[in-house]
Design a protein around this motif. Structure first.
Motif, short mmCIF file in Angstrom:
data_model
loop_
_atom_site.label_atom_id
_atom_site.label_comp_id
_atom_site.label_asym_id
_atom_site.label_seq_id
_atom_site.Cartn_x
_atom_site.Cartn_y
_atom_site.Cartn_z
N ASP A 1 0.83 -1.20 0.00
CA ASP A 1 0.00 0.00 0.00
C ASP A 1 0.87 1.26 0.00
O ASP A 1 0.71 2.16 0.82
N GLU A 2 1.83 1.29 -0.93
CA GLU A 2 2.76 2.41 -1.02
C GLU A 2 2.70 3.03 -2.42
O GLU A 2 3.72 3.24 -3.07
N GLY A 3 1.50 3.30 -2.88
CA GLY A 3 1.32 3.81 -4.22
C GLY A 3 1.36 5.32 -4.30
O GLY A 3 1.63 6.02 -3.32
N GLY A 4 1.08 5.83 -5.49
CA GLY A 4 1.06 7.27 -5.71
C GLY A 4 1.02 7.58 -7.19
O GLY A 4 0.76 6.70 -8.02
N VAL A 5 1.29 8.83 -7.51
CA VAL A 5 1.32 9.29 -8.89
C VAL A 5 2.63 10.04 -9.11
O VAL A 5 3.03 10.84 -8.26
N ILE A 6 3.29 9.77 -10.24
CA ILE A 6 4.53 10.46 -10.57
C ILE A 6 4.39 11.13 -11.92
O ILE A 6 3.58 10.73 -12.76
N TYR A 7 5.20 12.17 -12.13
CA TYR A 7 5.10 12.98 -13.33
C TYR A 7 6.46 13.09 -14.01
O TYR A 7 7.50 12.96 -13.36
N PRO A 8 6.46 13.35 -15.33
CA PRO A 8 7.74 13.36 -16.06
C PRO A 8 8.67 14.52 -15.70
O PRO A 8 9.82 14.54 -16.13
N ASP A 9 8.19 15.48 -14.90
CA ASP A 9 9.09 16.53 -14.43
C ASP A 9 9.71 16.19 -13.09
O ASP A 9 10.42 17.01 -12.49
N GLY A 10 9.45 14.96 -12.59
CA GLY A 10 10.05 14.50 -11.34
C GLY A 10 9.18 14.69 -10.12
O GLY A 10 9.54 14.25 -9.03
N ARG A 11 8.03 15.33 -10.28
CA ARG A 11 7.13 15.49 -9.13
C ARG A 11 6.48 14.16 -8.78
O ARG A 11 6.37 13.26 -9.62
N SER A 12 6.04 14.06 -7.53
CA SER A 12 5.35 12.84 -7.11
C SER A 12 4.30 13.18 -6.06
O SER A 12 4.41 14.18 -5.34
N GLU A 13 3.28 12.34 -5.99
CA GLU A 13 2.24 12.44 -4.98
C GLU A 13 2.06 11.06 -4.37
O GLU A 13 2.22 10.05 -5.05
N GLY A 14 1.72 11.02 -3.09
CA GLY A 14 1.49 9.73 -2.45
C GLY A 14 2.64 9.33 -1.55
O GLY A 14 3.32 10.18 -0.96
N HIS A 15 2.90 8.04 -1.47
CA HIS A 15 3.93 7.52 -0.57
C HIS A 15 5.32 8.00 -0.99
O HIS A 15 5.61 8.14 -2.18
N LYS A 16 6.18 8.22 -0.01
CA LYS A 16 7.53 8.74 -0.30
C LYS A 16 8.34 7.80 -1.18
O LYS A 16 9.24 8.24 -1.90
N HIS A 17 8.04 6.50 -1.15
CA HIS A 17 8.83 5.54 -1.93
C HIS A 17 8.64 5.72 -3.44
O HIS A 17 9.47 5.24 -4.22
N VAL A 18 7.58 6.39 -3.87
CA VAL A 18 7.40 6.58 -5.31
C VAL A 18 8.34 7.65 -5.86
O VAL A 18 8.48 7.78 -7.08
N GLN A 19 8.99 8.41 -4.97
CA GLN A 19 9.90 9.46 -5.44
C GLN A 19 11.05 8.89 -6.28
O GLN A 19 11.50 9.52 -7.23
N MET A 20 11.53 7.70 -5.91
CA MET A 20 12.64 7.11 -6.68
C MET A 20 12.19 6.78 -8.10
O MET A 20 12.96 6.94 -9.05
N HIS A 21 10.95 6.36 -8.25
CA HIS A 21 10.45 6.02 -9.58
C HIS A 21 10.18 7.29 -10.40
O HIS A 21 10.31 7.28 -11.63
N ALA A 22 9.84 8.38 -9.70
CA ALA A 22 9.66 9.66 -10.39
C ALA A 22 10.98 10.11 -11.02
O ALA A 22 11.00 10.65 -12.13
N ALA A 23 12.09 9.88 -10.32
CA ALA A 23 13.40 10.26 -10.85
C ALA A 23 13.74 9.45 -12.10
O ALA A 23 14.31 9.98 -13.07
N ILE A 24 13.40 8.16 -12.09
CA ILE A 24 13.66 7.31 -13.26
C ILE A 24 12.77 7.74 -14.44
O ILE A 24 13.24 7.85 -15.58
N TYR A 25 11.51 7.99 -14.16
CA TYR A 25 10.56 8.44 -15.19
C TYR A 25 11.05 9.73 -15.84
O TYR A 25 11.10 9.86 -17.07
N LYS A 26 11.45 10.69 -15.02
CA LYS A 26 11.95 11.97 -15.54
C LYS A 26 13.17 11.77 -16.43
O LYS A 26 13.28 12.36 -17.51
N GLU A 27 14.10 10.93 -15.98
CA GLU A 27 15.34 10.69 -16.73
C GLU A 27 15.05 10.13 -18.12
O GLU A 27 15.58 10.61 -19.13
N ILE A 28 14.20 9.12 -18.19
CA ILE A 28 13.94 8.46 -19.48
C ILE A 28 13.04 9.33 -20.36
O ILE A 28 13.22 9.38 -21.59
N TYR A 29 12.11 10.04 -19.77
CA TYR A 29 11.25 10.96 -20.52
C TYR A 29 12.09 12.02 -21.23
O TYR A 29 11.92 12.28 -22.43
#
Length: 363
Positions: A77-105
């Motif tokens: 139960d550690e979900g959230g929403v991430i955006y291609p500019d590196g922003r994230s909402e929800g659990h803090k653990h999604v921040q790492m995936h936001a960084a990956i998303y931003k990099e590849i985007y």
């Protein structure tokens, strides 16, 4: 990539929306030998294991500027929403995936007008198994596939490492990301002046008729890795940072462990001596215990393994409160050891080494 409805929606809710679907997976890992000593330049062994993490990724087209990725983690139960500019909402653990998303985007410029939903699967992963790295590698591989860009494993490793830097709050060694991306057994060690970590892929084989289990000692409290590294240093009387120590000082710290490591390497093959390898695990653990990174729960679990025919056992990862340990046993004793652990409240999982790194399961 196949066409299917979005996961988590009913046909009445999304009957008019189809999406591309892909599933990627990556192994997790254990540290077989070398925790803590690797910080001071000693070699350690990391092994990819078959307790895999899976990411089911779904893509649908969206208007430009509306790109995002919804992350669903039903196990924790550690979900959230991430955006291609590196922003994230929800659990803090999604921040790492936001960084990956931003990099590849930003790197590909081929994910515009696409929105994603990533569902994490694969069951419970114990502390120190590199589960976060595995998920990061899965997301990176899927995003590059959706971008239509062919990349090698080194690029997936680089992206997973970007996520780990966020998750760890600093620059990690890279062994988690390296192991889950490449699979197999990896020797890694640190050099100083300049500081860097080196990696060497090695063959993997346990002596015949033996297996490994991982045991969870979580009781509501976990100690973070940074605090445990400091605890190890304090118990060794170390007051300087590793790169401030002389080569001779670092060698003196690592010397008792290096002898164990070199002996263990000689037994890590199908015809190796299982009893000798197990004894070396116990010896490695005694060094870690002496330096303050074990706990009463870890010691109790190791005692249970030993009393039920276990060949060896030791901390895997940083240790400490809520840490995990591995038990090395004959396959014939597997069930009796796991039953005894369960009776005392300790969950355990049998693990198998694997050469399979991150990969696409379905598309």
């Amino acid at each position: 990539m196949s066409r299917r409805k979005l996961i988590g929606t009913t046909s009445s809710e999304r009957s008019d929306i189809n999406c591309d679907f892909m599933e990627t997976s990556a192994p997790t890992k254990i540290i077989l030998f070398g925790e803590h000593y690797v910080v001071y330049g000693a070699p350690a062994l990391s092994v990819a294991v078959n307790q895999r993490r899976h990411v089911q990724m779904e893509m649908q087209k969206c208007g430009k500027g509306n790109e995002k990725m919804e992350i669903i983690n039903p196990v924790y139960d550690e979900g959230g929403v991430i955006y291609p500019d590196g922003r994230s909402e929800g659990h803090k653990h999604v921040q790492m995936h936001a960084a990956i998303y931003k990099e590849i985007y930003n790197r590909t410029h081929k994910l515009e007008g696409k929105s994603f939903r990533a569902t994490f699967l694969g069951g419970r992963i114990f502390k120190g198994m590199g589960g976060s790295s595995a998920l990061g590698a899965c997301i990176a591989l899927a995003l590059y596939k959706y971008a239509g860009v062919d990349v090698d494993r080194e690029e997936i490793f680089r992206c997973a490492q970007i996520g780990d830097e966020i998750d760890h709050g600093g620059r990690p060694s890279g062994i988690d990301a390296r192991t889950v991306v490449h699979g197999g057994m990896i020797k890694f060690w640190r050099e100083f002046n300049p500081s860097r970590y080196n990696f060497e892929q090695m063959g993997i084989a346990l002596p015949k008729d033996t297996t490994i289990i991982i045991v969870d000692t979580y009781r509501g409290v976990r100690c973070n890795t940074g605090d445990l590294v400091m605890r190890f240093a304090k118990n060794n009387g170390i007051t300087k940072k590793p790169d401030e120590l002389s080569e001779e000082e670092r060698k003196k710290i690592c010397e008792p462990y290096v002898k164990i490591y070199e002996s263990a390497l000689r037994e890590l093959h199908i015809n190796g001596n299982a009893k000798t390898l197990g004894e070396l695990m116990y010896k490695n653990h005694e060094l870690l215990k002496k330096n303050g990174v074990s706990t009463p729960e870890i010691e109790e679990a190791i005692d249970i393994i030993k009393k039920n025919g276990g060949l060896g056992a030791k901390i895997t990862g940083a240790g400490g409160e809520g840490g995990a340990l591995i038990g090395y046993i004959y396959k014939k004793d597997l069930q009796s050891v796991m039953d005894a652990l369960k009776k005392s409240g300790y969950d355990s999982i049998e693990l198998e080494p694997t050469n399979d790194g991150v990969k696409v399961e379905r598309e």
